[in-house]
Design a protein around this motif. Structure first.
Motif, PDB file in Angstrom:
ATOM      1  N   HIS A 138     -98.674   0.670 -26.914  1.00  0.00           N
ATOM      2  CA  HIS A 138     -99.212   1.084 -28.334  1.00  0.00           C
ATOM      3  C   HIS A 138     -98.265   2.470 -28.790  1.00  0.00           C
ATOM      4  N   ASN A 139     -97.945   2.931 -28.119  1.00  0.00           N
ATOM      5  CA  ASN A 139     -97.026   4.125 -28.605  1.00  0.00           C
ATOM      6  C   ASN A 139     -95.518   3.878 -28.488  1.00  0.00           C
ATOM      7  N   ARG A 140     -95.126   2.795 -28.035  1.00  0.00           N
ATOM      8  CA  ARG A 140     -93.871   2.265 -27.813  1.00  0.00           C
ATOM      9  C   ARG A 140     -93.062   3.283 -27.192  1.00  0.00           C
ATOM     10  N   LEU A 141     -93.470   3.965 -25.815  1.00  0.00           N
ATOM     11  CA  LEU A 141     -92.878   4.621 -25.076  1.00  0.00           C
ATOM     12  C   LEU A 141     -91.679   4.178 -24.350  1.00  0.00           C
ATOM     13  N   PRO A 142     -90.661   4.819 -24.556  1.00  0.00           N
ATOM     14  CA  PRO A 142     -89.160   4.102 -23.801  1.00  0.00           C
ATOM     15  C   PRO A 142     -89.407   4.350 -22.059  1.00  0.00           C
ATOM     16  N   LEU A 143     -90.462   3.995 -21.656  1.00  0.00           N
ATOM     17  CA  LEU A 143     -90.809   4.252 -20.242  1.00  0.00           C
ATOM     18  C   LEU A 143     -91.410   2.932 -19.322  1.00  0.00           C
ATOM     19  N   THR A 144     -90.797   2.628 -18.405  1.00  0.00           N
ATOM     20  CA  THR A 144     -91.235   1.648 -17.537  1.00  0.00           C
ATOM     21  C   THR A 144     -91.702   2.028 -16.202  1.00  0.00           C
ATOM     22  N   LEU A 145     -93.113   1.642 -15.787  1.00  0.00           N
ATOM     23  CA  LEU A 145     -93.372   2.243 -14.331  1.00  0.00           C
ATOM     24  C   LEU A 145     -93.390   1.251 -13.378  1.00  0.00           C
ATOM     25  N   PRO A 205    -102.203 -11.771 -18.471  1.00  0.00           N
ATOM     26  CA  PRO A 205    -100.705 -11.548 -19.218  1.00  0.00           C
ATOM     27  C   PRO A 205    -101.109 -10.824 -20.490  1.00  0.00           C
ATOM     28  N   ARG A 206    -100.156  -9.981 -20.801  1.00  0.00           N
ATOM     29  CA  ARG A 206     -99.876  -9.377 -22.257  1.00  0.00           C
ATOM     30  C   ARG A 206     -98.568  -9.714 -23.009  1.00  0.00           C
ATOM     31  N   GLN A 207     -98.696  -9.233 -24.163  1.00  0.00           N
ATOM     32  CA  GLN A 207     -97.588  -9.992 -24.994  1.00  0.00           C
ATOM     33  C   GLN A 207     -96.590  -8.675 -24.900  1.00  0.00           C
ATOM     34  N   ILE A 208     -95.109  -9.235 -24.485  1.00  0.00           N
ATOM     35  CA  ILE A 208     -94.038  -8.462 -24.406  1.00  0.00           C
ATOM     36  C   ILE A 208     -93.417  -8.199 -25.685  1.00  0.00           C
ATOM     37  N   THR A 209     -93.216  -6.941 -26.038  1.00  0.00           N
ATOM     38  CA  THR A 209     -92.437  -6.788 -27.548  1.00  0.00           C
ATOM     39  C   THR A 209     -91.019  -6.812 -27.166  1.00  0.00           C
ATOM     40  N   GLN A 210     -90.496  -7.573 -28.067  1.00  0.00           N
ATOM     41  CA  GLN A 210     -88.822  -7.611 -27.892  1.00  0.00           C
ATOM     42  C   GLN A 210     -88.064  -6.371 -28.624  1.00  0.00           C
ATOM     43  N   CYS A 211     -86.892  -6.033 -27.847  1.00  0.00           N
ATOM     44  CA  CYS A 211     -86.183  -4.904 -28.158  1.00  0.00           C
ATOM     45  C   CYS A 211     -84.842  -4.962 -27.928  1.00  0.00           C
ATOM     46  N   PRO A 212     -83.589  -4.441 -28.121  1.00  0.00           N
ATOM     47  CA  PRO A 212     -82.580  -4.415 -27.602  1.00  0.00           C
ATOM     48  C   PRO A 212     -82.472  -3.802 -26.175  1.00  0.00           C
ATOM     49  N   MET A 213     -81.393  -3.985 -25.301  1.00  0.00           N
ATOM     50  CA  MET A 213     -81.067  -3.436 -24.212  1.00  0.00           C
ATOM     51  C   MET A 213     -80.854  -2.213 -24.489  1.00  0.00           C
ATOM     52  N   PRO A 214     -81.291  -0.951 -23.826  1.00  0.00           N
ATOM     53  CA  PRO A 214     -80.968   0.164 -24.192  1.00  0.00           C
ATOM     54  C   PRO A 214     -79.513   0.613 -23.872  1.00  0.00           C
ATOM     55  N   LEU A 242    -104.616   0.105 -14.517  1.00  0.00           N
ATOM     56  CA  LEU A 242    -103.359  -0.344 -14.911  1.00  0.00           C
ATOM     57  C   LEU A 242    -103.271  -0.721 -16.369  1.00  0.00           C
ATOM     58  N   THR A 243    -104.726  -1.385 -16.964  1.00  0.00           N
ATOM     59  CA  THR A 243    -104.581  -1.900 -18.359  1.00  0.00           C
ATOM     60  C   THR A 243    -104.551  -0.596 -19.155  1.00  0.00           C
ATOM     61  N   ALA A 244    -105.092   0.561 -19.024  1.00  0.00           N
ATOM     62  CA  ALA A 244    -104.977   1.719 -19.660  1.00  0.00           C
ATOM     63  C   ALA A 244    -103.684   2.285 -19.943  1.00  0.00           C
ATOM     64  N   ILE A 245    -102.934   2.014 -18.686  1.00  0.00           N
ATOM     65  CA  ILE A 245    -101.320   2.676 -18.659  1.00  0.00           C
ATOM     66  C   ILE A 245    -100.609   1.697 -19.584  1.00  0.00           C
ATOM     67  N   SER A 246    -100.673   0.615 -19.291  1.00  0.00           N
ATOM     68  CA  SER A 246    -100.011  -0.545 -20.119  1.00  0.00           C
ATOM     69  C   SER A 246    -100.135  -0.688 -21.674  1.00  0.00           C
ATOM     70  N   GLU A 247    -101.582  -0.307 -21.969  1.00  0.00           N
ATOM     71  CA  GLU A 247    -101.984  -0.223 -23.388  1.00  0.00           C
ATOM     72  C   GLU A 247    -101.304   0.907 -24.012  1.00  0.00           C
ATOM     73  N   PHE A 248    -101.390   2.083 -23.288  1.00  0.00           N
ATOM     74  CA  PHE A 248    -100.931   3.175 -23.933  1.00  0.00           C
ATOM     75  C   PHE A 248     -99.522   3.286 -24.092  1.00  0.00           C
ATOM     76  N   LEU A 308    -102.342   8.613 -20.532  1.00  0.00           N
ATOM     77  CA  LEU A 308    -101.445   8.057 -19.604  1.00  0.00           C
ATOM     78  C   LEU A 308    -101.611   9.072 -18.408  1.00  0.00           C
ATOM     79  N   THR A 309    -101.487  10.303 -18.493  1.00  0.00           N
ATOM     80  CA  THR A 309    -101.328  11.123 -17.465  1.00  0.00           C
ATOM     81  C   THR A 309    -102.828  11.088 -16.772  1.00  0.00           C
ATOM     82  N   GLU A 310    -103.849  11.041 -17.524  1.00  0.00           N
ATOM     83  CA  GLU A 310    -105.282  10.881 -16.934  1.00  0.00           C
ATOM     84  C   GLU A 310    -105.335   9.610 -15.786  1.00  0.00           C
ATOM     85  N   ALA A 311    -104.856   8.358 -16.419  1.00  0.00           N
ATOM     86  CA  ALA A 311    -105.096   7.321 -15.475  1.00  0.00           C
ATOM     87  C   ALA A 311    -104.199   7.376 -14.227  1.00  0.00           C
TER      88      ALA A 311
END
Length: 493
Positions: free
Chosen positions: A460-467, A11-20, A451-457, A322-325
């Protein structure tokens, strides 16, 4: 915002943010549809835009309904009820009002109990009861109980990952790996068990060994099980009481995405078909621009349900890690040939048979559709519906490139396989050929690292992206729906 990618045992920590305010979902397969539906379930739901490159929603859930009344599936044809993910899908089915359309198959049905391997030029019944575990059944030289008894005493591996074939060879013996597990991986992943990762393809088994030192002891203790915390609907209670093993829908599995699409349209979701995405790029204020032919959409958040290698081509060069992974997650193509024969022509009753790779590389297996769901046969004089699965990891070697292989070649090869393996010499009344290019992702060794590399990138970069989608944590219909909903829940937290 972290995507729905961390493994259950990491498990990884999920950052809280408002619903877009605006969410764009790329891809309207069952994952994209499930995510879009889940996004609309709250009072403060965002504006949701669903983009699909093809002319229809549903992805690999594809059904042909003939004028004679027969149903032919070109993708998944039955959904399992077991576990939290199975209950979750049944709950969704109830929410969509599809309860009257469900056709279940119970564990007491001989169709579920009777499964076969075609090896040594003949059909061999797989163990299906406690008694059969103590009997010697070809192609195995010893009763299965010998492999089961020794398993708890096998030393656990210290490796971070292992091939599925290697894992089962080490814990249960060479024969079970060569015949049973090899065939299982061909049936589920259309892939080679010697290249697939046990940690990613069968995470519960991997966790059982790591936590308990034994697959059998770990599974008895419930290792890797996900707790179900949903609503106990009437259909869930019926499935428990009647001991459902699998189910389908009366009009075919395509009825599920059709109902999901109708529900989305009724909730005001914008659905754009024939709308391929050409690029996804970040904006200076932390949002995303989604480029389509003839326009650009701005999204506070993007859900991508397209295959990993397709998404890889849409992302900017600056997101190289991300694209490499993503580029490392391969997939295979499968030819699906539906056949309908006059009369009751099957020599056995059962769900179907699988073919070990050593017996015949290009033929993965044959599903006996009329046995499992006779309600989908054409009315009137009896007929027999079969589906031949071909290709997978062996597609190119057997047939050439998936995009250029001729339908007649695949048709004749399927008819020949049915004649050789089931003894059915007649010509079929109907044949339907489909080639699904890059339809099943392959979780190779080290997939968990990707998956770990994708999730961390992304985090870490706070991308507005869910896979979401089959490329990451499960290829079944149940997995795709569950992971899509989990991705939405992560966004809400």
């Amino acid at each position: 915002m972290a995507p729905a990618l961390p493994l259950a045992d990491e498990p990884r920590q999920i950052t809280q943010c408002p619903m877009p305010r605006t969410v764009v979902v790329v891809g309207a397969g069952v994952s994209g549809l499930a995510a879009a539906l889940h996004l609309t379930r709250t009072a403060a739901a965002p504006k949701v835009v669903l983009l699909e490159a093809r002319e229809r929603t549903g992805g690999w859930l594809q059904t042909t309904r003939t004028e004679e009344g027969a149903i032919f599936e070109h993708g998944p044809r039955g959904v399992r009820t077991s576990g939290a993910v199975g209950k979750n899908t049944l709950q969704l089915v109830s929410e969509l009002g599809l309860d009257p359309e469900v056709l279940p198959v119970t564990y007491s049905n001989a169709v579920i109990r009777n499964r076969y391997l075609f090896t040594g030029g003949k059909l061999c019944a797989l163990p299906s009861s406690i008694r059969s575990v103590f009997s010697r059944l070809p192609p195995f030289s010893l009763p299965l109980v010998h492999s089961l008894v020794r398993e708890p005493f096998v030393r656990r591996s210290r490796e971070a990952d292992e091939s599925v074939h290697g894992f089962f060879t080490r814990r249960f013996g060479q024969e079970l790996a060569d015949y049973g597990v090899d065939s299982l991986c061909r049936g589920v992943f259309a892939g080679d068990s010697r290249r697939l990762s046990v940690r990613s393809c069968f995470p519960a088994l991997f966790q059982a060994e790591q936590s308990f030192g034994s697959v059998l002891l770990g599974m008895l203790a419930g290792a890797g099980a996900t707790k179900w915390d949903g609503v106990q609907t009437g259909m869930l209670e019926r499935a428990r009481r009647e001991r459902w093993a699998q189910w389908t829908l009366r009009a075919g599995m395509q009825a599920l995405p059709e109902a999901m699409e109708a529900a989305l349209r009724s909730r005001g979701v914008e659905i754009h078909l024939h709308t391929p995405v050409t690029q996804i790029r970040p904006t200076a204020d932390g949002a995303c621009q989604v480029l389509i032919d003839g326009g650009t959409l701005t999204a506070d958040h993007v859900f991508s349900s397209v295959p990993a290698r397709v998404l890889n081509r849409l992302l900017p060069p600056a997101w190289h890690p991300l694209t490499e992974a993503l580029s490392e997650i391969a997939s295979v193509s499968v030819a699906v040939v539906n056949l309908e024969y006059k009369g009751l022509v099957l020599p056995v009753l059962g769900f179907g048979h699988l073919v070990p790779s050593a017996e015949c590389g290009e033929i993965l297996g044959v599903v006996y559709d009329s046995c499992a769901f006779p309600q989908q046969d054409r009315p009137g004089q009896p007929t027999t519906r079969l589906t031949v699965m071909m290709g997978g990891s062996w597609f190119t070697a057997a047939f050439g490139e998936p995009g250029s292989v001729g339908a007649e070649l695949l048709r004749q090869r399927a008819i020949t396989a049915v004649r050789q393996q089931l003894g059915i010499a007649a010509q079929p009344l109907r044949t339907i050929v489909r080639v699904h290019q890059d339809c099943i992702p392959q979780y190779g060794l080290g997939h968990w690292k990707l998956l770990t590399a994708i999730s961390e990138f992304i985090e870490h970069n706070r991308l507005p992206l869910t896979l979401i989608g089959a490329s990451y944590q499960g290829v079944s219909v149940n997995d795709c729906i569950y992971q899509a909903q989990r991705g939405v829940e992560c966004l809400r937290d």
